[in-house]
Design an enzyme around this catalytic site. Sequence first.
Site, PDB file in Angstrom:
ATOM      1  N   SER A  91      41.882  45.423  40.926  1.00  0.00           N
ATOM      2  CA  SER A  91      42.952  44.931  40.213  1.00  0.00           C
ATOM      3  C   SER A  91      44.398  45.728  40.328  1.00  0.00           C
ATOM      4  O   SER A  91      44.732  46.029  41.587  1.00  0.00           O
ATOM      5  CB  SER A  91      42.767  44.693  38.648  1.00  0.00           C
ATOM      6  OG  SER A  91      43.747  44.071  38.082  1.00  0.00           O
ATOM      7  N   HIS A 149      43.968  38.202  35.148  1.00  0.00           N
ATOM      8  CA  HIS A 149      43.399  37.389  35.829  1.00  0.00           C
ATOM      9  C   HIS A 149      42.899  35.975  35.413  1.00  0.00           C
ATOM     10  O   HIS A 149      41.478  35.776  35.628  1.00  0.00           O
ATOM     11  CB  HIS A 149      42.160  38.253  36.332  1.00  0.00           C
ATOM     12  CG  HIS A 149      42.466  39.591  36.852  1.00  0.00           C
ATOM     13  ND1 HIS A 149      43.156  39.589  38.140  1.00  0.00           N
ATOM     14  CD2 HIS A 149      42.386  41.036  36.487  1.00  0.00           C
ATOM     15  CE1 HIS A 149      43.367  40.854  38.329  1.00  0.00           C
ATOM     16  NE2 HIS A 149      43.008  41.639  37.249  1.00  0.00           N
TER      17      HIS A 149
END
Length: 326
Positions: free
Chosen positions: A104, A215
């Site tokens: 991430s 996300h």
Amino acid sequence: MAETFVYRDNQTPLVLLFPGQGSQEVGMARELAERYPAAKAILEEADEVLGFALSALCFDGPEESLTDTINAQPAILAGSVAALAALQSELGSLPTPTFFAGHSMGEYSALVAAGCIAFADGLRLVRERGRLMKEAGLKSPGLMAAILGLDEAVVAQVCADAQAATGGIVQVANDNCPGQIVISGDRTGMERAMADLSAAGARKVVALAVSIAAHSPLMAPAAAELKAAIDATPVHPPVAPVIGNTTAAPLTSADAIRTELVAQLTGSVRWTASMQHAVDAGVETFVEVGPGDVLAGLMKRIARKSDRMSVADPGGVEAFAARFRV
């Protein structure tokens, strides 16, 4: 200004891993800065670029401020790059990895390490990323939950069915390792999916202590604004491929990197597949560079026989240097 990382030939198949948000902790990078002037210089540059004492926040907290997404993201980037600078000062040059990868937000640290973006630019981008994510979370609050004990394909199907049934939003956010999936979305979609996943046999369904649906499509406004900052940032090809979160495939061009950085805000982090790509390429050694050892722990579940190391403090630096000194 921070030094550019220098890489040398290396015969050991190796992946350098960089942690994402959640790995921050008060006291991070303090020992590195005290021991290695190169690490201290990285943290001082971060203070200068951002215009406030990020290093003091890393060293002394308070935890609530360090955990705030707008601070946590640049703190983890700075801590990871400081650890890499300590390694380089110990070794003179770094062994060229087969791949870089970051989870991430850690993808930005990987890109700095790979020579794709300058450290100062990376700091500005993750600070802006954190600000935009926080803003998107305030406008469209969401939930995230960890799902333990189910396959990713099962979780993805239950989420798709929950979306269709409710008109809400819910999807796989992170496929971290076999048996550990994180889902993300709005309350309507998430509550239905969490109930259905429990019914489908999940060992545990654990709501995470966040109000930001990372996300997921709820981050679309942040992605749109972040794209302008990414497009304005110089991006160079990597010294070795960076495995992208959303594609689980190597990124080798500036265009592919820019596309990935925008896509990963709303797309899933395919970490299991990313690491499996490296394993399939013959890599056995995985080194996590930066605070914590979360990614090294995930590798144990993805490839049990893999060789795992963490470089978060002087002991980790020394262990790595002993292994890769020429």
